[in-house]
Design a protein around this motif. Structure first.
Motif, short mmCIF file in Angstrom:
data_model
loop_
_atom_site.label_atom_id
_atom_site.label_comp_id
_atom_site.label_asym_id
_atom_site.label_seq_id
_atom_site.Cartn_x
_atom_site.Cartn_y
_atom_site.Cartn_z
N ALA A 126 0.81 -1.01 0.32
CA ALA A 126 -0.16 -0.26 0.49
C ALA A 126 0.96 1.14 0.07
CB ALA A 126 -0.81 0.28 1.51
N THR A 127 2.30 1.47 0.50
CA THR A 127 3.28 2.58 0.36
C THR A 127 3.11 2.73 -0.72
OG1 THR A 127 4.59 1.12 2.24
CG2 THR A 127 5.17 3.05 1.20
N GLY A 128 2.40 4.25 -0.67
CA GLY A 128 2.71 4.99 -2.41
C GLY A 128 1.89 5.27 -3.24
N GLY A 129 0.51 4.20 -2.32
CA GLY A 129 -0.40 4.69 -3.22
C GLY A 129 -1.46 5.39 -3.15
N LEU A 130 -3.02 5.17 -3.21
CA LEU A 130 -3.69 5.98 -2.84
C LEU A 130 -4.72 5.53 -1.34
CD1 LEU A 130 -4.78 7.32 -5.92
CD2 LEU A 130 -4.72 8.88 -4.04
N VAL A 131 -5.66 6.03 -0.63
CA VAL A 131 -6.22 5.48 0.40
C VAL A 131 -6.90 4.22 -0.67
CG1 VAL A 131 -7.82 5.81 2.47
CG2 VAL A 131 -6.17 7.48 1.49
N PRO A 132 -7.03 4.62 -1.17
CA PRO A 132 -8.45 3.40 -2.34
C PRO A 132 -7.82 2.63 -2.64
CG PRO A 132 -9.22 5.70 -2.82
CD PRO A 132 -7.59 5.85 -2.03
N ASP A 133 -6.64 2.16 -2.69
CA ASP A 133 -5.69 0.98 -3.15
C ASP A 133 -5.39 0.32 -1.73
OD1 ASP A 133 -6.10 1.40 -5.51
OD2 ASP A 133 -4.13 2.53 -6.30
N LEU A 134 -5.12 1.18 -0.32
CA LEU A 134 -4.61 0.85 0.26
C LEU A 134 -5.97 -0.38 0.84
CD1 LEU A 134 -3.40 0.53 3.60
CD2 LEU A 134 -4.50 2.36 3.77
N ILE A 135 -7.49 0.40 1.05
CA ILE A 135 -8.39 -0.47 1.25
C ILE A 135 -8.44 -1.29 0.57
CG2 ILE A 135 -10.90 -0.76 1.60
CD1 ILE A 135 -9.59 0.77 3.55
N ALA A 136 -8.15 -1.76 -0.76
CA ALA A 136 -8.73 -2.54 -1.85
C ALA A 136 -7.39 -4.12 -1.48
CB ALA A 136 -8.65 -2.01 -3.26
N ALA A 137 -6.29 -3.06 -1.44
CA ALA A 137 -5.12 -4.03 -1.08
C ALA A 137 -5.63 -5.31 -0.04
CB ALA A 137 -3.54 -3.41 -0.57
N LEU A 138 -5.89 -4.13 0.88
CA LEU A 138 -6.21 -4.96 2.31
C LEU A 138 -7.79 -5.99 1.95
CD1 LEU A 138 -5.73 -5.14 5.72
CD2 LEU A 138 -7.98 -3.16 5.67
N GLY A 139 -8.04 -5.87 0.85
CA GLY A 139 -10.13 -6.64 0.91
C GLY A 139 -9.25 -7.85 0.26
N SER A 140 -8.09 -7.39 -0.66
CA SER A 140 -7.60 -8.48 -1.19
C SER A 140 -6.91 -10.14 -0.74
CB SER A 140 -7.02 -8.63 -2.43
OG SER A 140 -5.45 -7.30 -2.50
N LEU A 141 -6.05 -9.25 0.60
CA LEU A 141 -5.60 -9.85 1.31
C LEU A 141 -6.18 -11.53 2.12
CD1 LEU A 141 -2.83 -7.69 3.60
CD2 LEU A 141 -2.58 -9.18 1.71
N ASP A 142 -7.69 -10.23 2.34
CA ASP A 142 -8.29 -10.94 3.15
C ASP A 142 -8.14 -12.05 3.82
OD1 ASP A 142 -11.08 -13.41 3.41
OD2 ASP A 142 -10.42 -14.40 2.28
N ILE A 143 -8.02 -10.99 5.05
CA ILE A 143 -7.67 -11.88 6.77
C ILE A 143 -9.37 -11.91 7.58
CG2 ILE A 143 -5.89 -10.60 6.84
CD1 ILE A 143 -6.84 -8.33 7.94
N VAL A 144 -8.81 -12.61 8.51
CA VAL A 144 -9.86 -12.50 9.16
C VAL A 144 -9.16 -12.25 10.98
CG1 VAL A 144 -11.40 -14.55 10.68
CG2 VAL A 144 -10.79 -14.08 7.89
N LEU A 145 -9.41 -11.42 11.11
CA LEU A 145 -8.87 -10.50 12.22
C LEU A 145 -8.84 -12.41 13.40
CD1 LEU A 145 -6.99 -8.55 12.78
CD2 LEU A 145 -8.80 -7.82 11.48
N GLY A 146 -9.76 -12.98 13.96
CA GLY A 146 -10.25 -14.33 14.44
C GLY A 146 -8.76 -15.03 14.15
N GLU A 147 -7.97 -14.81 13.11
CA GLU A 147 -7.28 -15.69 13.32
C GLU A 147 -5.97 -15.04 13.09
OE1 GLU A 147 -6.89 -19.23 9.44
OE2 GLU A 147 -6.14 -17.49 8.99
N VAL A 148 -5.76 -13.89 12.59
CA VAL A 148 -4.12 -12.75 12.71
C VAL A 148 -4.40 -12.90 14.48
CG1 VAL A 148 -3.24 -10.80 13.03
CG2 VAL A 148 -5.14 -12.12 11.25
N ASP A 149 -5.15 -12.66 14.81
CA ASP A 149 -4.75 -12.28 16.89
C ASP A 149 -4.84 -13.60 17.42
OD1 ASP A 149 -5.12 -9.96 15.71
OD2 ASP A 149 -6.83 -9.25 16.22
N ARG A 150 -6.11 -14.55 17.07
CA ARG A 150 -6.22 -15.76 17.71
C ARG A 150 -6.73 -15.53 19.43
NH1 ARG A 150 -0.32 -16.86 16.97
NH2 ARG A 150 -0.68 -14.57 15.68
#
Lengths: 359, 556
Positions: free
Chosen positions: B532-556
């Protein structure tokens, strides 16, 4: 003192003063108030139905859902429930907001939209005022809305709000010019800025196909301008693919982030009124205003046709909202400045040549 | 920092002629660095000194081709602390190696692996946070899951759980700080924000609309899953918990991760019939999870509860009801048992199987619908093609797995490369895409839905024709399971988001002495700033969406 050679006709005010036998300047002022009350309420009711109910129902159809169906027939009483709910909520004033401007901002949006309706011919005498510069007036007051958005975004003391406000300015500047330039091409055809004359210029038959007379609505005469205007209008009212100032997934709610309760309702209302004002402008400029599409249907009052037309534009915006992704801010600016602006000027020049040749 | 993928080099040390790993050659490669050799159940491990981590890992990465640091496990023994670096190869994941780094009790430290594998950054932060080992040379060693003001390290042996923690107001303060540079703005995206897919906090510095830097702050959903598992017995009590890691309907995939590790630890053979049911259930979960990913990603790009989101939810609902029929639950399935599954397919079997078949028949049309609405939409392409770029070598460095890795052209899928379940015997393909952008990740997910459908279809026909007397759903498993003391295992499965690994160390009791979860989302999320660095805010959001994270698994 310079007297401008401008005459403003006031059809609805005249009709009311005639009907109620009010004369003299006091009578005129009173009937003007009554007329304004009438027009204002028609549009408020429209937005009131559209906001809580129609939007949900329409979006539900697009997205395979049922939506409100518990309160009243077809869930219509949700309108009342929503009104009570929203008005009963606490108005939260965040710390550090710039107080007078924070309070003024929510008023500007509905105000500017309602003011725009004053000059729209809605069929019969339903037109509050018909100044010679009606078209200019309507665009002028409609763009006051962006001032409200900027004030709201800037005074909220919230970074998301500020980004939303900034985006709104960038977008309005980029899209209002193509909007007005495209509207100017219609003026070239009609030969007048007066909205009633623009409407009557569309009454003449264009062609006759199989016994059905197609009127010379500017949408049929110049479909290219119509499409341009529709797109620019989506940006003007901030709907997908141009709902950038609010952009819920990016900026939480943009400039409305910090507003709650009545202030939120005012923003909400203002937005819907603007969707309808956009619809009214499109109907007037391109869809023959309150005229029936074919003469055999002209027994239905013009006002009904007018409402139908603005609601179909509303339907179109909801369709876009349900189906089209949002463009990125830089892409939107690019589409506005490099695409629409150039196209709208080409359209204007070609129209000017065409009108010149015909004349 | 050199990050040349080892696969491009010709001479990879440590591979014997038949393609398996030759640990004696590896030992020779490391030479005097190796103090001792340990045997873990999954693969041998070398014990090295705490100050030779960098050297050993660099050698193994550059010479022996171990380009994937799956996991860093830290733990405390009675007499020492220990960090284990679980190494693998992206090209052949069955080549595994553990690097064990003991460190003294009074001053637990070892050299950081950050300069060799960037993924070590977050993993070592977690190890520091929970166990309390100091990683020397780590660029940014602060707590990652717990608040900065936390006292003590919860997974260390002398930690007193009953001691109240004082969270100062400082911690709750809205950090509306100004950045040092002029013309930039610090903005908190989350923890309560429509696009963060849960409680994720992105500390973002913006220059206008451009992202100058973004630092994901995780841990809001930390539920001590590892510590809870350490207090529960293998046989019955742990199994319900995996459902709660990636709770976005990938439950059976998570359960399989635990089941695989525990079954391999104590040598339980799962009956073939149960393996087929497991495979079918897991793939149903994968479809479910991918539909959710597609839907919520649409939400990020479209910005509203639009048609595509609802269509994804509608299709997902069908899978949910199938899974409900199978397991009795919609979300927390708790269907797997060690050595099999809890019960057979629901009766009437034909009805259940034809319900699945009916759903599978609809999938091609569904995928077509998504393609028409999304992938072929020009605005959608405008947003997704060429944004959120994650080059394959960067992805390897960050230990990225799953659809995100496959969207960067890394052909890595544990179902095929480290076979388990019934996948070996079925006909399916691994979907990859070389685009390295948001669009390719999206395409990979859609492609995987099709492949999962293919797998399920084959499972159904197998289940239909399975003779009634051979329907064994559960192997003979003792009532109490006590693995041998000091047995260690790291086993991973291909979950919806990537390599979901479990490390278990047993101490001879019914409960694991150390239970470590390697979450794919955790590693995948750490690439966000890279994208996301260097991109725009909408790209940051789209990149985050494309990672498909579930915080329950990230944080455990």
């Amino acid at each position: 003192m310079i007297t401008l050679p401008l005459t403003t006709q006031t059809p609805l005010v005249d009709a009311i003063s005639h009907l109620l036998g009010l004369d003299g300047s006091f009578g005129l002022i009173l009937s003007a108030f009554i007329a304004a009350f009438l027009i204002g309420n028609i549009m408020l009711i429209s937005a009131g139905i559209a906001g809580p109910w129609a939007k949900r129902k329409i979006t539900a159809v697009f997205t395979d859902r049922i939506a409100v169906n518990r309160l009243g027939p077809l869930g219509l009483l949700i309108i009342v429930a929503d009104a009570v709910r929203l008005l009963a909520k606490e108005l939260i004033v965040p710390e550090g907001v710039d107080r007078p401007s924070w309070d003024i901002a929510p008023l500007i949006l509905p105000f500017s939209a309602l003011l725009g309706f004053a000059v729209i011919p809605m069929g019969g005498p339903l037109q509050l005022a018909d100044p010679e510069t009606g078209l200019v007036f309507v665009f002028a007051v409609a763009s006051i809305a962006s001032v409200g958005v900027v004030i709201g975004g800037y005074s909220s003391n919230n970074k998301f709000s500020m980004l939303g406000g900034l985006r709104a300015v960038a977008m309005n500047i980029a899209y209002e010019i193509p909007l007005i330039v495209t509207a100017a091409s219609v003026v070239l055809f009609a030969g007048s800025l007066r909205l009633s004359e623009i409407v009557s210029a569309q009454a003449a038959p264009l062609i006759v196909i199989a016994g059905v007379t197609i009127p010379s609505w500017f949408a049929f005469v110049n479909p290219f301008a119509f499409v341009l205007f529709l797109i620019a209008n989506l940006a003007e009212i901030g709907r997908n693919p141009f709902d950038i100032p609010e952009a819920p997934t990016e900026l939480v709610a943009g400039y409305v982030t910090e507003y709650s309760s009545v202030y939120f309702v005012l923003f909400f209302l203002g937005e819907f009124l603007h969707v309808f004002l956009g619809g009214a402008i499109i109907a007037t400029l391109f869809l023959g205003g309150p005229a029936a599409p074919i003469s055999s249907l002209s027994f239905i009052p013009g006002f009904i046709w007018f409402l139908l037309k603005i609601w179909s534009v509303f339907l179109f915006t909801q369709w876009m909202r349900a189906a089209i992704p949002r463009v990125r801010i830089d892409q939107m600016i690019e589409i506005g400045w490099k695409g629409l602006l150039a196209l709208s000027f080409i359209n204007l020049i070609l129209t000017a040549i065409l009108v010149g040749v015909i004349a | 920092m050199s990050s040349t993928p080892a696969s491009s080099q010709k001479n990879i040390v440590g591979i014997s002629k038949n393609g398996t790993l030759d640990y004696t050659k590896l030992e020779k490669l490391l030479g005097p660095l190796v103090l001792q050799k340990e045997d873990h159940v999954n693969a041998p491990a070398f014990v090295i000194r705490p100050d030779s981590v960098e050297e050993a890992l660099t050698l193994l990465r550059d010479e022996a081709g171990f380009d994937h640091l799956s996991c860093v496990t830290a733990q405390e023994y009675e007499d020492r602390f220990e960090s284990i670096y679980h190494l693998r190869k992206y090209d052949s994941p069955q080549h595994e190696l553990g690097i064990v780094v003991p460190s003294p009790k009074n001053n637990p430290w070892n050299q950081s692996a950050c300069s060799v594998f960037r993924t070590a950054d977050w993993h070592e932060r977690e190890a520091y946070d929970l166990v309390g080992i100091n990683y020397e040379g780590h660029p940014d060693l602060r707590r990652i899951l717990l608040p900065d003001t936390w006292q003590g390290h919860p997974l260390s042996l002398d930690y007193d759980q009953n001691k109240p923690q004082l969270i100062t107001l400082q911690e709750h303060e809205n950090p509306l700080r100004d950045t040092d540079e002029e013309n930039t703005m610090f903005i908190n995206i989350g923890p309560h924000h429509p696009a963060t897919h849960g409680v994720l906090h992105l500390k973002t510095v913006l220059d206008g609309e451009h992202v100058v830097s973004v630092d994901p702050d995780i841990g809001y959903l930390h539920r001590c899953e590892e510590q809870m598992a350490q207090g529960l017995n293998y046989r019955y009590q742990i199994m319900p918990y995996p459902d709660r890691w990636d709770y976005a309907s990938a439950g059976l995939l998570n359960e399989w991760a635990y089941a695989r590790a525990a079954e391999d630890l104590v040598n339980i053979e799962v009956p073939e019939y149960a393996e087929i049911i497991r495979t079918m259930g897991a793939e149903l979960c994968r479809i479910c999870a991918h539909f959710l990913a597609v839907g919520t990603f649409a939400l990020d790009i479209y910005g509203d509860f639009t048609a595509i989101f609802m269509y994804a939810m509608r299709d997902r609902e069908i899978v949910q009801s199938i899974l409900e029929d199978l397991t009795g639950q919609r979300m927390m399935f708790n269907y797997f048992r060690l050595g099999g599954v809890v019960w057979d397919l629901p009766e009437p079997r034909d009805e259940f199987l034809s319900k699945i078949q009916k759903f599978l028949d609809k999938i091609p049309a569904g995928i077509q619908e998504y393609s028409e609405l999304m992938t072929t939409n020009e605005i959608f392409q405008l947003r997704c093609v060429g944004t959120g770029i994650l080059p394959p070598d960067v992805a390897r460095q960050y230990g990225v797995t799953g659809p995100v890795a496959r969207g960067s052209g890394i052909d890595y899928d544990l179902r095929r490369d480290d076979p388990y379940g019934y996948y070996e015997n079925l006909d399916w393909n691994v979907v990859t895409n070389d685009g390295c952008d948001i669009y390719s990740r999206f395409l990979v997910r859609l492609g995987e839905v099709e492949q999962s459908a293919k797998i399920i279809g084959q499972c159904i026909s197998l289940l239909e024709s399975w003779p009634e007397e051979d329907r064994i759903i559960q192997a003979n498993v003792p009532r109490t399971i006590k693995p041998p003391a000091d047995a260690e295992i790291y086993r991973a499965v291909e979950a919806a988001k990537g390599e979901l690994g479990i490390y278990i160390r047993s101490d001879g009791t019914q409960q694991p002495a150390r239970f470590k979860i390697r979450s794919p989302c955790f590693s995948n999320l750490s690439t966000l700033s890279e994208m996301a660095t260097g991109g725009l805010v909408p790209d940051l959001i789209a990149a985050l969406g494309s990672l498909d994270i579930v915080l329950g698994e990230v944080d455990r």
